[in-house]
Write an enzyme that holds these catalytic residues in place. Structure first.
Site, PDB file in Angstrom:
ATOM      1  N   PHE A 115      14.401   5.028  10.416  1.00 11.04           N
ATOM      2  CA  PHE A 115      12.301   4.481   9.628  1.00 11.04           C
ATOM      3  C   PHE A 115      11.377   5.191  10.326  1.00 11.04           C
ATOM      4  CE2 PHE A 115       9.186   2.824  10.636  1.00 11.04           C
ATOM      5  CZ  PHE A 115       8.343   1.736   9.971  1.00 11.04           C
ATOM      6  N   GLU A 152       7.189   2.511  -6.417  1.00 13.00           N
ATOM      7  CA  GLU A 152       7.798   1.704  -5.263  1.00 13.00           C
ATOM      8  C   GLU A 152       8.206   2.779  -3.921  1.00 13.00           C
ATOM      9  OE1 GLU A 152       7.745  -0.068  -2.817  1.00 13.00           O
ATOM     10  OE2 GLU A 152       8.946  -2.114  -2.996  1.00 13.00           O
ATOM     11  N   ASP A 153       7.540   2.775  -3.199  1.00 11.68           N
ATOM     12  CA  ASP A 153       7.354   3.868  -1.733  1.00 11.68           C
ATOM     13  C   ASP A 153       9.321   4.406  -1.702  1.00 11.68           C
ATOM     14  OD1 ASP A 153       7.668   1.725  -0.521  1.00 11.68           O
ATOM     15  OD2 ASP A 153       5.844   2.158   1.080  1.00 11.68           O
ATOM     16  N   LYS A 160      17.100   4.375   0.923  1.00 16.09           N
ATOM     17  CA  LYS A 160      17.620   4.476   1.594  1.00 16.09           C
ATOM     18  C   LYS A 160      19.373   4.147   1.310  1.00 16.09           C
ATOM     19  CE  LYS A 160      15.049   2.807   6.068  1.00 16.09           C
ATOM     20  NZ  LYS A 160      14.385   1.931   6.338  1.00 16.09           N
ATOM     21  N   ASP A 200      15.000  -0.582   0.765  1.00 18.68           N
ATOM     22  CA  ASP A 200      15.388  -0.826   1.907  1.00 18.68           C
ATOM     23  C   ASP A 200      17.058  -1.642   1.557  1.00 18.68           C
ATOM     24  OD1 ASP A 200      16.084  -0.305   4.490  1.00 18.68           O
ATOM     25  OD2 ASP A 200      14.999  -1.509   5.504  1.00 18.68           O
ATOM     26  N   LYS A 208       1.155  -1.756  -0.117  1.00 15.09           N
ATOM     27  CA  LYS A 208       0.218   0.035  -0.015  1.00 15.09           C
ATOM     28  C   LYS A 208       1.071   1.365  -0.287  1.00 15.09           C
ATOM     29  CE  LYS A 208      -3.290  -1.742   3.593  1.00 15.09           C
ATOM     30  NZ  LYS A 208      -3.404  -2.082   4.735  1.00 15.09           N
ATOM     31  N   GLY A 209       2.101   1.247   0.389  1.00 16.59           N
ATOM     32  CA  GLY A 209       2.652   2.384   0.035  1.00 16.59           C
ATOM     33  C   GLY A 209       3.353   3.603  -0.678  1.00 16.59           C
ATOM     34  N   ASP A 268       4.032   3.464   6.740  1.00 23.31           N
ATOM     35  CA  ASP A 268       2.692   3.446   8.179  1.00 23.31           C
ATOM     36  C   ASP A 268       4.180   2.574   9.188  1.00 23.31           C
ATOM     37  OD1 ASP A 268       3.086   0.741   6.225  1.00 23.31           O
ATOM     38  OD2 ASP A 268       1.966  -0.405   8.258  1.00 23.31           O
ATOM     39  N   ARG A 286       0.359   6.918   7.467  1.00 23.02           N
ATOM     40  CA  ARG A 286      -0.105   7.101   5.896  1.00 23.02           C
ATOM     41  C   ARG A 286      -0.346   7.925   5.592  1.00 23.02           C
ATOM     42  NH1 ARG A 286       1.738   1.384   3.935  1.00 23.02           N
ATOM     43  NH2 ARG A 286       0.257  -0.486   5.208  1.00 23.02           N
TER      44      ARG A 286
HETATM   45  P1  5GP Z   1      13.159  -3.717   0.763  1.00 27.19           P
HETATM   46  O1  5GP Z   1      12.503  -5.035   0.686  1.00 27.19           O
HETATM   47  O2  5GP Z   1      14.427  -2.974  -0.030  1.00 27.19           O
HETATM   48  O3  5GP Z   1      14.421  -3.941   2.039  1.00 27.19           O
HETATM   49  O4  5GP Z   1      12.175  -2.757   1.734  1.00 27.19           O
HETATM   50  C1  5GP Z   1      11.881  -2.097   0.602  1.00 27.19           C
HETATM   51  C2  5GP Z   1       9.828  -2.511   1.284  1.00 27.19           C
HETATM   52  O5  5GP Z   1       9.765  -2.359   3.397  1.00 27.19           O
HETATM   53  C3  5GP Z   1       9.186  -0.486   1.072  1.00 27.19           C
HETATM   54  O6  5GP Z   1       8.306  -0.731  -0.012  1.00 27.19           O
HETATM   55  C4  5GP Z   1       8.129  -0.909   2.744  1.00 27.19           C
HETATM   56  O7  5GP Z   1       7.354  -0.661   2.470  1.00 27.19           O
HETATM   57  C5  5GP Z   1       9.528  -1.377   3.634  1.00 27.19           C
HETATM   58  N1  5GP Z   1      10.203  -0.440   4.399  1.00 27.19           N
HETATM   59  C6  5GP Z   1      11.501   0.323   4.065  1.00 27.19           C
HETATM   60  N2  5GP Z   1      12.296   0.868   4.504  1.00 27.19           N
HETATM   61  C7  5GP Z   1      11.033   1.498   5.440  1.00 27.19           C
HETATM   62  C8  5GP Z   1      10.480   2.208   6.280  1.00 27.19           C
HETATM   63  O8  5GP Z   1      11.705   2.817   6.365  1.00 27.19           O
HETATM   64  N3  5GP Z   1       9.502   2.733   6.660  1.00 27.19           N
HETATM   65  C9  5GP Z   1       8.243   1.965   6.241  1.00 27.19           C
HETATM   66  N4  5GP Z   1       7.448   2.529   6.803  1.00 27.19           N
HETATM   67  N5  5GP Z   1       8.262   1.347   5.394  1.00 27.19           N
HETATM   68  C10 5GP Z   1       9.928   0.895   5.016  1.00 27.19           C
HETATM   69 MG    MG Z   2       6.472  -0.708  -0.402  1.00 26.93          MG
END
Ligand code: 5GP
Ligand code: MG
Length: 192
Positions: A151, A97-98, A129, A101, A36-37, A158, A164
Protein backbone atom coordinates in the site's frame (compact mmCIF):
# COMPACT_ATOMS: atom_id res chain seq x y z
CA UNK A 1 9.51 3.84 -3.38
CA UNK A 2 9.89 6.45 -6.14
CA UNK A 3 11.50 9.86 -6.06
CA UNK A 4 10.08 12.95 -7.67
CA UNK A 5 12.94 12.97 -10.21
CA UNK A 6 12.17 9.37 -11.25
CA UNK A 7 8.47 10.15 -11.56
CA UNK A 8 9.00 13.29 -13.64
CA UNK A 9 11.47 11.60 -16.01
CA UNK A 10 9.05 8.75 -16.63
CA UNK A 11 6.15 11.14 -17.24
CA UNK A 12 8.14 12.88 -19.98
CA UNK A 13 8.68 9.49 -21.64
CA UNK A 14 4.98 8.61 -21.34
CA UNK A 15 3.95 11.92 -22.93
CA UNK A 16 6.22 11.27 -25.86
CA UNK A 17 4.90 7.70 -26.36
CA UNK A 18 1.27 8.85 -26.11
CA UNK A 19 1.87 11.58 -28.68
CA UNK A 20 3.45 9.09 -31.09
CA UNK A 21 1.02 6.23 -30.64
CA UNK A 22 -2.40 7.67 -29.77
CA UNK A 23 -2.91 10.99 -31.56
CA UNK A 24 -3.04 12.03 -35.19
CA UNK A 25 -1.33 15.27 -36.27
CA UNK A 26 -4.42 17.50 -36.14
CA UNK A 27 -6.19 15.87 -33.21
CA UNK A 28 -7.15 17.32 -29.84
CA UNK A 29 -7.44 14.28 -27.61
CA UNK A 30 -9.55 14.44 -24.47
CA UNK A 31 -7.46 13.80 -21.38
CA UNK A 32 -9.57 12.48 -18.50
CA UNK A 33 -8.30 12.54 -14.92
CA UNK A 34 -9.67 10.18 -12.27
CA UNK A 35 -9.96 12.27 -9.11
CA UNK A 36 -8.56 12.68 -6.68
CA UNK A 37 -5.50 10.45 -6.71
CA UNK A 38 -4.41 11.00 -10.29
CA UNK A 39 -4.50 14.83 -10.09
CA UNK A 40 -0.73 15.45 -9.65
CA UNK A 41 0.14 12.88 -12.35
CA UNK A 42 -2.47 14.41 -14.67
CA UNK A 43 -1.11 17.90 -14.13
CA UNK A 44 2.48 16.86 -14.83
CA UNK A 45 1.47 14.78 -17.86
CA UNK A 46 -0.35 17.83 -19.28
CA UNK A 47 2.78 19.96 -18.79
CA UNK A 48 4.90 17.31 -20.53
CA UNK A 49 2.47 17.28 -23.49
CA UNK A 50 2.67 21.08 -23.64
CA UNK A 51 6.46 20.76 -23.93
CA UNK A 52 5.83 18.58 -27.00
CA UNK A 53 3.39 21.18 -28.45
CA UNK A 54 0.52 18.71 -28.18
CA UNK A 55 -2.90 20.31 -27.75
CA UNK A 56 -5.66 18.62 -25.73
CA UNK A 57 -8.96 19.07 -23.90
CA UNK A 58 -9.47 18.27 -20.22
CA UNK A 59 -12.11 16.42 -18.23
CA UNK A 60 -12.41 14.93 -14.76
CA UNK A 61 -14.25 11.97 -13.27
CA UNK A 62 -14.52 11.23 -9.59
CA UNK A 63 -14.62 7.59 -8.60
CA UNK A 64 -13.57 5.57 -5.61
CA UNK A 65 -13.10 1.90 -4.80
CA UNK A 66 -10.81 2.04 -1.76
CA UNK A 67 -11.48 2.39 1.94
CA UNK A 68 -8.43 2.73 4.23
CA UNK A 69 -5.77 0.43 2.80
CA UNK A 70 -7.93 -2.10 0.93
CA UNK A 71 -10.14 -2.34 -2.13
CA UNK A 72 -13.88 -2.56 -1.37
CA UNK A 73 -14.38 -4.51 -4.60
CA UNK A 74 -17.03 -2.06 -5.80
CA UNK A 75 -16.76 1.33 -7.50
CA UNK A 76 -18.79 4.44 -6.93
CA UNK A 77 -19.00 7.76 -8.71
CA UNK A 78 -18.51 9.81 -5.56
CA UNK A 79 -21.02 12.66 -5.82
CA UNK A 80 -23.80 10.88 -7.73
CA UNK A 81 -23.68 13.46 -10.56
CA UNK A 82 -23.29 12.61 -14.24
CA UNK A 83 -19.99 10.80 -14.77
CA UNK A 84 -18.63 13.19 -17.41
CA UNK A 85 -20.01 16.44 -18.86
CA UNK A 86 -18.10 16.64 -22.17
CA UNK A 87 -19.70 14.78 -25.11
CA UNK A 88 -17.42 11.87 -26.00
CA UNK A 89 -18.79 11.10 -29.45
CA UNK A 90 -15.90 10.20 -31.79
CA UNK A 91 -13.29 11.45 -29.33
CA UNK A 92 -9.92 9.89 -28.63
CA UNK A 93 -9.86 9.60 -24.84
CA UNK A 94 -6.77 9.20 -22.70
CA UNK A 95 -7.88 8.07 -19.26
CA UNK A 96 -5.25 8.95 -16.65
CA UNK A 97 -5.17 6.82 -13.49
CA UNK A 98 -2.89 7.01 -10.48
CA UNK A 99 -2.66 3.27 -9.84
CA UNK A 100 -4.17 0.05 -11.12
CA UNK A 101 -4.50 -2.53 -8.37
CA UNK A 102 -7.22 -5.15 -8.94
CA UNK A 103 -8.51 -3.27 -12.02
CA UNK A 104 -12.02 -3.02 -10.53
CA UNK A 105 -12.19 0.72 -11.19
CA UNK A 106 -11.17 0.49 -14.84
CA UNK A 107 -13.29 -2.57 -15.54
CA UNK A 108 -16.23 -0.39 -14.47
CA UNK A 109 -15.15 2.93 -15.97
CA UNK A 110 -13.76 2.13 -19.43
CA UNK A 111 -16.98 0.52 -20.80
CA UNK A 112 -18.93 3.58 -19.62
CA UNK A 113 -16.71 5.89 -21.69
CA UNK A 114 -17.14 3.62 -24.73
CA UNK A 115 -20.91 3.59 -24.15
CA UNK A 116 -20.86 7.40 -24.28
CA UNK A 117 -19.47 7.23 -27.82
CA UNK A 118 -15.68 7.54 -27.41
CA UNK A 119 -13.88 6.42 -30.58
CA UNK A 120 -11.06 5.01 -28.48
CA UNK A 121 -10.10 4.90 -24.81
CA UNK A 122 -6.39 4.58 -23.99
CA UNK A 123 -5.65 4.04 -20.33
CA UNK A 124 -2.45 5.56 -18.99
CA UNK A 125 -1.63 4.75 -15.38
CA UNK A 126 1.35 6.04 -13.44
CA UNK A 127 1.57 2.84 -11.36
CA UNK A 128 0.56 -0.76 -11.79
CA UNK A 129 0.65 -3.16 -8.85
CA UNK A 130 2.08 -6.56 -9.59
CA UNK A 131 -0.60 -9.10 -8.66
CA UNK A 132 -1.17 -12.66 -9.88
CA UNK A 133 -2.68 -12.54 -13.39
CA UNK A 134 -6.02 -14.02 -12.25
CA UNK A 135 -6.54 -11.17 -9.75
CA UNK A 136 -6.26 -8.45 -12.43
CA UNK A 137 -9.57 -7.46 -13.96
CA UNK A 138 -8.01 -4.82 -16.23
CA UNK A 139 -4.54 -4.04 -17.59
CA UNK A 140 -3.67 -0.52 -18.75
CA UNK A 141 -2.13 0.00 -22.20
CA UNK A 142 0.39 2.54 -20.83
CA UNK A 143 2.11 2.20 -17.45
CA UNK A 144 4.70 4.42 -15.77
CA UNK A 145 6.01 1.94 -13.20
CA UNK A 146 5.20 -1.64 -12.31
CA UNK A 147 5.48 -1.86 -8.50
CA UNK A 148 5.36 -4.61 -5.85
CA UNK A 149 2.13 -5.22 -3.97
CA UNK A 150 2.39 -2.73 -1.07
CA UNK A 151 0.00 0.00 0.00
CA UNK A 152 1.62 3.22 -1.13
CA UNK A 153 0.99 6.91 -0.55
CA UNK A 154 2.17 10.27 -1.86
CA UNK A 155 1.98 12.25 -5.11
CA UNK A 156 -1.84 12.27 -4.94
CA UNK A 157 -2.28 8.84 -3.36
CA UNK A 158 -3.77 8.92 0.13
CA UNK A 159 -4.39 7.00 3.30
CA UNK A 160 -7.72 8.41 4.58
CA UNK A 161 -6.94 11.72 2.80
CA UNK A 162 -3.43 11.99 4.24
CA UNK A 163 -0.13 12.02 2.36
CA UNK A 164 -1.49 13.25 -0.99
CA UNK A 165 0.76 16.31 -0.64
CA UNK A 166 4.23 14.82 -1.19
CA UNK A 167 6.23 14.83 -4.41
CA UNK A 168 7.78 11.39 -3.78
CA UNK A 169 5.92 8.08 -3.45
CA UNK A 170 6.27 5.96 -0.27
CA UNK A 171 5.28 2.57 1.09
CA UNK A 172 2.94 3.29 4.00
CA UNK A 173 4.38 1.78 7.20
CA UNK A 174 2.89 1.32 10.67
CA UNK A 175 4.23 4.69 11.86
CA UNK A 176 2.48 6.43 8.97
CA UNK A 177 -0.82 4.71 9.73
CA UNK A 178 -0.58 5.52 13.46
CA UNK A 179 0.29 9.19 12.82
CA UNK A 180 -2.76 9.62 10.63
CA UNK A 181 -5.15 7.65 12.89
CA UNK A 182 -4.00 9.69 15.94
CA UNK A 183 -4.73 12.89 14.06
CA UNK A 184 -8.33 11.79 13.43
CA UNK A 185 -8.80 10.58 17.02
CA UNK A 186 -7.65 13.98 18.29
CA UNK A 187 -9.97 15.72 15.88
CA UNK A 188 -12.90 13.60 17.10
CA UNK A 189 -12.08 14.42 20.74
CA UNK A 190 -11.95 18.14 19.93
CA UNK A 191 -15.33 17.97 18.22
CA UNK A 192 -17.07 15.96 20.99
P1 5GP B 1 -8.49 -1.00 -8.31
O1 5GP B 1 -9.90 -0.63 -8.64
O2 5GP B 1 -7.62 -1.21 -9.53
O3 5GP B 1 -8.40 -2.17 -7.36
O4 5GP B 1 -7.86 0.18 -7.48
C1 5GP B 1 -7.69 1.39 -8.08
C2 5GP B 1 -7.85 2.56 -7.15
O5 5GP B 1 -7.69 2.19 -5.78
C3 5GP B 1 -6.75 3.54 -7.45
O6 5GP B 1 -7.17 4.46 -8.43
C4 5GP B 1 -6.51 4.17 -6.10
O7 5GP B 1 -7.38 5.26 -5.94
C5 5GP B 1 -6.81 3.08 -5.12
N1 5GP B 1 -5.57 2.33 -4.74
C6 5GP B 1 -5.15 1.13 -5.18
N2 5GP B 1 -3.98 0.77 -4.62
C7 5GP B 1 -3.63 1.78 -3.82
C8 5GP B 1 -2.48 2.02 -2.97
O8 5GP B 1 -1.54 1.25 -2.84
N3 5GP B 1 -2.47 3.22 -2.32
C9 5GP B 1 -3.48 4.12 -2.41
N4 5GP B 1 -3.36 5.24 -1.70
N5 5GP B 1 -4.56 3.94 -3.20
C10 5GP B 1 -4.63 2.78 -3.90
MG1 MG C 1 -7.60 6.36 -8.64
Amino acid sequence: MLTSAQIQARIRQLASVLKQECFTESERPLLVCTLKGAAPFFHDLCLALQQLSQSYDLEFVRVSSYHGTSSTGTVSSSDGSELIATPLHNRTVILCEDIVDTGTTLEWLVPQLHAKGAASVHVCTLLDKRLPEEKKKYTAAYTGFSIPNHFIVGYGLDYNEWYRDTSDIFVLGKTGIIACDRHYEKLKEELS
